[in-house]
Design an enzyme around this catalytic site. Structure first.
Site, short mmCIF file in Angstrom:
data_model
loop_
_atom_site.label_atom_id
_atom_site.label_comp_id
_atom_site.label_asym_id
_atom_site.label_seq_id
_atom_site.Cartn_x
_atom_site.Cartn_y
_atom_site.Cartn_z
N LYS A 141 3.02 -7.35 -7.09
CA LYS A 141 3.65 -7.87 -8.24
C LYS A 141 5.18 -7.74 -7.78
O LYS A 141 5.34 -7.42 -6.71
CB LYS A 141 3.44 -7.17 -9.60
N ARG A 142 6.19 -8.30 -8.74
CA ARG A 142 7.39 -8.22 -8.57
C ARG A 142 7.79 -6.80 -8.32
O ARG A 142 7.12 -5.91 -9.15
CB ARG A 142 8.20 -9.02 -9.65
N LYS A 164 8.00 -1.26 -12.96
CA LYS A 164 6.32 -1.35 -12.43
C LYS A 164 6.10 -0.31 -11.68
O LYS A 164 5.19 -0.09 -11.04
CB LYS A 164 6.50 -2.59 -11.71
N THR A 218 -0.62 -9.79 -16.01
CA THR A 218 -1.86 -10.99 -15.62
C THR A 218 -2.24 -10.61 -14.39
O THR A 218 -3.63 -11.10 -14.10
CB THR A 218 -1.07 -12.46 -15.72
N LYS A 229 -6.33 -10.83 -12.97
CA LYS A 229 -6.98 -11.41 -11.77
C LYS A 229 -7.81 -10.51 -11.10
O LYS A 229 -8.78 -10.60 -10.19
CB LYS A 229 -5.94 -11.90 -10.76
C1 LIG Z 1 -0.30 -13.14 -11.40
C2 LIG Z 1 0.99 -13.07 -10.60
C3 LIG Z 1 2.22 -12.50 -10.89
C4 LIG Z 1 2.04 -11.55 -12.24
O1 LIG Z 1 1.75 -10.18 -11.63
P1 LIG Z 1 1.89 -8.90 -12.79
O2 LIG Z 1 1.09 -7.98 -12.06
O3 LIG Z 1 1.27 -9.29 -13.94
O4 LIG Z 1 3.17 -8.66 -12.70
C5 LIG Z 1 3.22 -12.34 -10.08
N1 LIG Z 1 3.37 -13.01 -8.96
C6 LIG Z 1 2.14 -13.75 -8.61
C7 LIG Z 1 2.35 -14.70 -7.31
C8 LIG Z 1 1.07 -14.05 -9.17
O5 LIG Z 1 0.19 -14.76 -8.97
#
Ligand SMILES: *Cc1c(COP(=O)(O)O)cnc(C)c1O
Length: 834
Positions: A562-563, A568, A670, A674
């Site tokens: 994630k970022r 986070k 999100t 996944k």
């Molecule tokens: C889904 C997704 C995110 C969001 O990730 P989070 O864990 O919800 O912050 C960020 N970057 C990419 C490339 C993603 O596919």
């Protein structure tokens, strides 16, 4: 013009995919594009040729769809967003055309590998992270459900930077994604628009006694749209993502030798060149740059003008605009759309304020994505009014009228401090224009992105607004598209699911719950674990190729991608890795299940602590991965350049999904969804959508730890907590913190990680230390990690939990989210193609 053989053929339906025709069309394209035979063409050229062959098929459906919209005249949603994190198009288009397997076969017959061809495509990385990827998932769901929709955004010349890791540090490299041209896009100069910046507003009274406002002495830019097809799954629908490029209004007129004109021509040329140059790489952080406001107004003005013109091409009464058009504003970034629509209605269509206001407030809806103060957009009046003088006048008037409303509502209410209400809710206050306040006041819907987040908005952050406009507030828990994140990303698991419960899940994800009966089935458990293993082998290969690190696919793949952001808490994760390493060093006999800690994260280019955390992760990796004393039991891997296309490989291979944000800070998340869809177990706090994930799958199939959102908020309301107390009493915490400043992971420079140490333990000012509660949650996190290890040792039970995660992921499809937006906000009708 690039043209290929299929364009002249009749449209072919997905079912009757003609392999031979497709093969001929690829060969033909290579010939006409590059004057080469297939054998002579390089990989990139083959990618282009294949993409043009597919585009030809898409274009037929695209025209049919737009013709049906033209004929049926349905209400449309314009999804306005500064970001669309689309990733690659080719594989996704093939999936949604239901042509992936036949195309792979056809290419194989030509001696080509579709996977390698897909790898030639650069990601369309026109976004930072979750917010941009959400927009991309929404477009996929809108097309698949058959709803008329436009995505509106910016065609950045350079998308999200490419991340390289050099000596453990992040280095940002420009992402020249358009270098080889983009086979799927279509330039539409016939829909170009003029956007005006600066100058001043003059007023005169017309023959009817009305004030007429004109912007004068401005600079202008030509906005030229590029259209991308958004292919619905198996339904023939193709919607449009329209992203705007900037061009100078007129080419240099060297004959106009008036000095003023020449100067202005140069300035306009520069404005056009700069405006769409690059995506700002900040996630959840407002930087307040003038160019950013220019970008916002640029694409919004063009999109609003086009929406109004398109409407007026078919209708004669502008008053009913909202019956056919709705704008969804993805965060505050596009909220200048409110004032722009008012401007167009009043200045171009001569409506009164009241008429324009009625239309605007019935057209605009706003999605809130964060409660963090540093993410809220507030523009200095000086900047805003200088750049957008007419828009500023309109914002001032919206504000003036809103303050009257506040006074009217509260002046006679005992115990209410009206000035305090105004201070909190005014759109213009303290020299600043507050975009979130404008969005709430001027629209018909305000939504949060997960249940917990919406509750926090209503009860705390936006309490005063909720009190005034309770009917506007609603929740839309985010979702993801299973077409990309399971069907395309994880073909082994996708086929396995389909073999067990049929393929309805592709367009109806809740059907995947029929897998539940297999959770206890030993054979199914083994098959599931075998697929997970193969996906781990695929990721291990990727890691070896890209990082030169060997990882054992039999170890637990514990993933946080994630970022990079302090909230986070990647720092919590790596501090815990340091702690495990200490334990193994002290107790080499420890019965420790091998674990691979996988990180992937880009940090905003100017975010010091985030970038230092990347260096720390890589430094810990260097020490741990090369210490023979721990016998390879812990591996730490930082995957370079986390993006949508490598994300697809990563999710498929994860055992553990790290969702460890400080409770209350992650509005939804999100990535968590996944992972769940791919059968990883969540290790997380009760934050964002984790709450709903646990509700669906059961707490016994996840690992939950840490402070609750309310506990965090309570601490915050009382000036924080004292991390020194933990430092003084918890020997594990004390040891890893000392290692940040004694050179254990930075032998040449013991002071290197001092800023991270200080962020946790600033001895000068405890109230400002550890604002993300990392030390406070450390023990609880370490205990949850122990539960993870114990659970993984029971392989059957782990497989059961993993299968249950997949089968309970139905709620988290973006198809459900979009259906809720349609039912509760937009009220669109489906269009079905004959
Ligand atoms: C889904 C997704 C995110 C969001 O990730 P989070 O864990 O919800 O912050 C960020 N970057 C990419 C490339 C993603 O596919």
């Amino acid at each position: 013009m690039k043209k290929s053989v299929a364009a002249s053929e009749k449209p072919v339906k997905a079912k009757e995919f003609d392999k031979e025709l497709f093969k001929r069309s690829v060969e033909y394209n290579v010939r006409t594009l590059y004057r080469k035979n297939l054998e002579e063409a390089d990989a990139q050229q083959i990618f282009q040729a294949v993409s043009y062959a597919i585009k030809d098929r898409i274009v037929e459906n695209w025209m049919e769809t737009q013709k049906a919209y033209e004929k049926e005249d349905p209400k449309m949603v314009y999804y306005m967003s500064m970001e669309f994190l689309m990733g690659r198009a080719l594989g996704n288009n093939l999936i949604n055309l239901k042509a992936y397997k036949p195309v792979a076969e056809a290419l194989e017959e030509l001696g080509l590998d579709l996977n390698l061809i897909e790898d030639q495509e650069p990601d369309a990385a026109l976004g930072n992270g979750g917010l941009g990827r959400l927009a991309a998932c929404f477009l996929d769901s809108l097309a698949t459900l058959g709803y008329p929709a436009y995505g509106c955004g910016i065609r950045y010349r350079y998308g999200m930077f490419k991340q390289e890791i050099r000596d453990g540090y992040q280095v940002e490299v420009p992402d020249n994604w358009l270098m080889n041209g983009n086979p799927f896009e279509l330039r539409r100069p016939e829909y170009a628009k003029i956007v005006k910046f600066g100058g001043y507003v003059s007023v005169h009274t017309d023959e009817n006694g009305r004030n007429v406002f004109t912007q004068e002495g401005y600079q202008s830019v030509k906005a030229v749209p590029f259209d991308f097809p958004i292919v619905g799954y198996g339904n023939g629908i193709v919607n449009t993502l329209r992203i705007w490029d900037a061009e100078p209004v007129e080419c240099f007129q060297l004959d106009s030798f008036d000095k003023g004109d020449y100067q202005k021509a140069v300035e306009q040329e520069n404005l056009a060149r700069n405006i769409v140059e690059v995506l700002y790489p900040n996630d959840n952080h407002y930087a307040g740059k003038e160019l950013r406001l220019k970008q916002q107004y640029f694409f919004i003005s063009a999109s609003v003008q086009e929406a109004v013109e398109k409407y007026m091409r078919k209708h004669d009464d502008i008053h009913k605009f909202y019956e056919k058009v709705t704008f969804q504003l993805n965060d505050t970034h596009p909220t200048v759309a409110i004032a722009e629509l008012m401007r167009v209605l009043m200045d171009d269509y001569y409506l009164t304020w009241e008429e324009a206001w009625e239309i605007t407030t019935k057209t605009c809806a706003y999605t809130n994505h964060t409660i963090m103060a540093e993410a809220l957009e507030k523009w200095p009046i000086e900047l805003f009014s200088r750049l957008l003088p007419r828009i500023y006048q309109i914002v001032e008037e919206i504000n003036r009228r809103f303050i009257l409303d506040i006074q009217q509502k509260y002046s006679n209410v005992p115990g209410v401090d009206v000035q305090e209400k105004i201070r909190k809710m005014a759109i213009i206050y303290d020299g600043q224009v507050k975009m979130a306040n404008m969005a709430i006041v001027s629209g018909y819907s305000v939504n949060g992105v997960a249940r917990l987040h919406t509750e926090i908005l209503e009860k705390q952050e936006l309490k005063d607004f909720y009190e005034m406009f309770p009917e506007r507030f609603n929740n839309k828990t985010n979702g993801i598209t299973q077409r990309r994140f399971l069907l395309h990303a994880n073909p082994l698991l996708a086929d396995w699911v389909t073999a067990h419960v049929g393929d309805d899940w592709i367009t109806d994800l809740p059907q995947i719950s029929r897998l539940k009966v297999y959770a206890d089935d030993k054979k199914a458990q083994q098959e599931f674990m075998n697929i997970k293993y193969q996906n781990k082998v695929r990721l291990a290969k990727y890691i070896l190729e890209h990082n030169g690190i060997e990882v054992d696919p039999r170890s637990i793949f514990d993933v946080q991608v994630k970022r990079l952001h302090e909230y986070k808490r990647q720092l919590l994760n790596i501090l815990h890795v340091m702690h495990l390493y200490n334990e193994l060093k002290e107790h080499p006999e420890l019965d420790f299940y091998p674990r691979t800690f996988i990180f992937g994260a880009k940090a905003a280019a100017g975010y010091r602590n985030a970038k230092l955390t990347i260096k720390l992760i890589n430094s810990v990796a260097d020490v741990v991965n090369n210490d023979p004393a721990i016998n390879g039991k812990i591996k730490v891997v930082f995957i370079e350049n986390y993006n949508v296309s490598n994300a697809e490989i990563i999710f498929a291979a994860a055992d553990v999904s790290e969702q460890i944000s400080t409770a209350s800070k992650e509005a939804s998340g999100t990535g968590n969804m996944k992972f769940m869809l791919n059968g990883a177990l969540t290790l997380g706090t009760m934050d964002g959508a984790n709450v709903e994930i646990v509700e669906e799958v059961g707490e016994e199939n996840a690992f939950i730890f840490g402070l609750s959102a309310q506990e965090v908020i309570n601490y915050e309301n009382h000036g924080g907590y004292d991390p020194m107390e933990i430092f003084n009493n918890d020997q594990d915490v004390r040891k890893v913190l000392m290692q940040l400043i004694n050179g254990t992971f930075a032998p040449g420079d013991p002071e290197l990680f001092r800023p991270l140490y200080n962020s946790l333990l600033n001895t000068q000012c405890t109230a400002k230390a550890d604002t993300y509660f990392i030390l406070k949650d450390f023990k609880s996190y370490a205990e949850a990690q122990k539960r993870v290890e114990a659970a993984y040792r029971d392989e059957d039970n782990w497989a059961k939990s993993a299968i249950l995660n997949v089968s309970c992921s139905g709620k988290f499809t973006s198809d459900r989210t979009i259906q809720q937006y349609v039912d509760e906000i937009w009220h669109l009708d489906k269009v079905v193609l004959k």
